[in-house]
Write an enzyme that holds these catalytic residues in place. Sequence first.
Site, PDB file in Angstrom:
ATOM      1  N   ASP A 156      37.122  43.103  23.939  1.00 21.84           N
ATOM      2  CA  ASP A 156      37.437  42.152  22.869  1.00 21.84           C
ATOM      3  C   ASP A 156      36.229  41.352  22.418  1.00 21.84           C
ATOM      4  OD1 ASP A 156      40.099  42.657  22.587  1.00 21.84           O
ATOM      5  OD2 ASP A 156      40.767  41.075  23.947  1.00 21.84           O
TER       6      ASP A 156
HETATM    7  C1  GLC Z   1      38.380  36.272  25.309  1.00 19.63           C
HETATM    8  C2  GLC Z   1      38.181  36.978  26.620  1.00 19.63           C
HETATM    9  C3  GLC Z   1      38.754  38.359  26.623  1.00 19.63           C
HETATM   10  C4  GLC Z   1      40.149  38.343  26.091  1.00 19.63           C
HETATM   11  C5  GLC Z   1      40.216  37.663  24.732  1.00 19.63           C
HETATM   12  C6  GLC Z   1      41.652  37.575  24.283  1.00 19.63           C
HETATM   13  O1  GLC Z   1      37.567  36.762  24.374  1.00 19.63           O
HETATM   14  O2  GLC Z   1      36.833  37.025  27.007  1.00 19.63           O
HETATM   15  O3  GLC Z   1      38.742  38.866  27.945  1.00 19.63           O
HETATM   16  O4  GLC Z   1      40.614  39.653  25.990  1.00 19.63           O
HETATM   17  O5  GLC Z   1      39.679  36.381  24.810  1.00 19.63           O
HETATM   18  O6  GLC Z   1      41.879  36.813  23.213  1.00 19.63           O
HETATM   19  C1  GLC Z   2      41.414  40.970  28.319  1.00 16.68           C
HETATM   20  C2  GLC Z   2      42.396  41.493  27.318  1.00 16.68           C
HETATM   21  C3  GLC Z   2      42.238  42.962  27.083  1.00 16.68           C
HETATM   22  C4  GLC Z   2      40.810  43.301  26.829  1.00 16.68           C
HETATM   23  C5  GLC Z   2      39.914  42.795  27.938  1.00 16.68           C
HETATM   24  C6  GLC Z   2      38.446  43.047  27.692  1.00 16.68           C
HETATM   25  O1  GLC Z   2      41.797  41.400  29.601  1.00 16.68           O
HETATM   26  O2  GLC Z   2      43.718  41.238  27.702  1.00 16.68           O
HETATM   27  O3  GLC Z   2      43.019  43.369  25.997  1.00 16.68           O
HETATM   28  O4  GLC Z   2      40.712  44.679  26.689  1.00 16.68           O
HETATM   29  O5  GLC Z   2      40.103  41.418  28.076  1.00 16.68           O
HETATM   30  O6  GLC Z   2      37.925  42.246  26.692  1.00 16.68           O
END
Ligand code: GLC
Ligand code: GLC
Length: 818
Positions: A487
């Site tokens: 993300d």
């Molecule tokens: C933040 C986190 C990521 C997560 C995302 C969800 O960017 O670092 O892990 O998936 O928020 O909104």
């Molecule tokens: C968080 C989110 C997932 C994402 C991950 C890596 O765990 O839930 O959707 O893939 O972060 O950013």
Amino acid sequence: MPNPYGHFDDENREYVITRPDTPLPWLNYLGQDDFFGLCTNCGGGYTFFRDAKLRRLTRYRYNEIPYDNNGRYLYVKDGGTVWSPTWKPVRTPLDRYECRHGLGYTRIAAEKDGVEVEMLFFIPNGETVELWKTTVRNKSGAKKSLQLFSFQEFCSYEAQNDATNYQRTYSIGEVEVEDGVIYHTTEFRERRDHYTIFGCTRPLSGFDTCRDAFVGVHHGLHDPCAVLAGQSGNSIAHGWNPIGSHGLSLELEPGAEESFTFVLGYIEHGKENKFAAPFVINKVKGRAAMEKYRDMGAVDAAFAAVSSRWDELLGVIHVKTPSAVLNRMGNIWNQVQCMATFNLSRSASLFETGIGRGMGYRDSNQDLLGFVHLVPEKARQRLLDIAATQMSGGLCFHQYQPLTKKGNADIGGGFMDDHLWLILSACAYIKETGDAGVLQENIGYADQPDDAKVGSLLDHLELSIRYCLDNCGPHGLPLIGHADWNDCLNLNCFSTEPNESFQLAAHGADDRVAESLMIAGLFLHAANLFAELYDFLGQAAPAARIREGYAAIRRAVDEHGWDGSWFLRAYDASGNPVGSAQNPEGKIYIESQGWCILGGVGLEDGRARQALDSVHEHLFFEHGCVLQQPAYSGYHVELGEVSSYPPGYKENAGVFCHNNPWIQFALMRLGDGDRAFDYYLSICPAAKEDTIDTYRGEPYVYSQMISGKDAAVPGEAKNAWLTGCAAWTFLTVSQGFCGIQPDYHGLRLDPCIPAAWPEFQAIRRFRGATYHITVKNPSGCCKGIARLTVDGRAMPLHVIPLAQPGAKVEVEAILGAA
Ligand code: GLC
Ligand code: GLC
């Protein structure tokens, strides 16, 4: 050093905590259907119906000091001493404390000055009540006169409003009390047609419903005025902060005990006959809910039913390997965690506040891989619910609210990997159940509310593949959009505004340039699965078409995806490589190594082995594989959130546990069971007990992240419970190491184990039959079957044909060269 805070009790399937001051609150979940409670080892947490944001019954205070405030509290006043069996909130030193987190329940017992109190918290199957069965024993030699006070603070249901909008909430709170049962009725007078009850099955000496009256405006939960005075105030809340507290007076002779139950219930009333008299609520349903559990036999029976349900669930697969850690995680806790992700996705834990995220699109599709064997019918519905949040163009809502099942754009969108995960979950569901009919279910599209355009599940899978093929960039690789699985790899945002959420930032660059090798690998894997599905359906032409798509992306990966010693991660918005030896930082990333190999790239020409050796050299250390190396030392506007974290945390070179099993699977593709198992242990919480003061997280469930080698304190876990690591690790155990793979025509057996394992056994229930599997490893190899027999008959390698429902099948495999 042994864990000073607790230990596993495998026989009872419990984690036993013997000191309340754990390094962090250690959480458990109550409930399985529609009604859930978070419960820490100090009784902390809250309870909600379906949706932690939209229908929260009780209040919890996050991010407080100390951590973990508000919960299921009981105060014991014994002469001048006040204590709590959950230790908190009073924190009077206890003579004995024991918390047993079990499957769907938490049992906390404590003793002080010869008085023992035991509280069992659980939610009966299929019901919307939470029970606190409480037993008080006088173990002292003298008579005891005790004053008990329960405590629970109500939430005004919509949790975000509750936490922020005091100018309204301080004026709307309402309660009624009838026969000692507290009815929390806030907003029932207007649009709500549900309320909450909080009752006790034992006669009371008083009650309180107004927090200021019970606690005192300038006191805390550790020293509430009513408790210090030994007297409930019989207060009625008007606005401010409604609570529920029951006062009880107990006289116990030496050796005597008393048991009773507190009942916290969610009552869905409906719009008809809401009032018994003008603005007096109709309590018929509330009284009935309370009545049922006045009988302790009913409480015990409901508890026994919770346990038998877990027996049933955990009976689907059970393994016995030489690794005690793997057995305890794989057979019990890893599956319990998979069920938690089924129930809660990424919504409610001690790190997910319940008001941010709901059911994630990519998250829930991956979670399904880990729970489909447990709850196949519910998995079917989940699959359809998720698919219904895809839009007719191909992109998906990134999450939906569990209460409404409606897509929610508040946390961002445009993630170009989302739709592909649906292919993985759909195929896993059909392989587990044989129910290919699900493909014909009509579910429509989220942007066509009147079903102007209808689409079956199969249409959604086709759309997902096509969307990816139609949205490739200059190198013929899939575009990344807002981000892919990671993300935080925001290659199109160029965000410079500190108050802007990276997840919501607009695109400052031409977003038809940046491409992702992670999506490319995921696409290849999904296309393989989809083509096999068409083979199974006997549809040769679509299978061939999907394979052409595979070939096109495969060509692009082969030509533009290799950096020399590993797979590139991406191309940025200017077409520059990300995750390349030529970058000063972030030279090698984990995700593309996992996915390109799982997509079949580099298996014949040695690149897969080379990529995994690079992972070993650059990313692996004692606490797992970090996400990339070197960590970004500062913010890069062209990379986004990934470079926003301090080095060693989260997506900036933390051990992001979710992606570690991809590497374990990739190693197993190459037959390297030894290294795969070392990696498995490196992130396994049950293997962290001897360093628990560093690890800090629950030793029975995976955390999203363990801080990486660049962190101030490497090896520290954060964000336990709701992580895709649960599903993927369960797959590495069941389908990887143990090699028991559901397939369209039966089970496929292809274990990959550490060479030193002499043998292992497994029991697998599959489509109604039970398979007893023994795998022997006389020549000390990791992978490859030399001989397979099913009920004594030699079979083609790997194939365990489908048996009749009810059948008991004996399977024996000998590992070695075929
Ligand atoms: C933040 C986190 C990521 C997560 C995302 C969800 O960017 O670092 O892990 O998936 O928020 O909104
Ligand atoms: C968080 C989110 C997932 C994402 C991950 C890596 O765990 O839930 O959707 O893939 O972060 O950013």
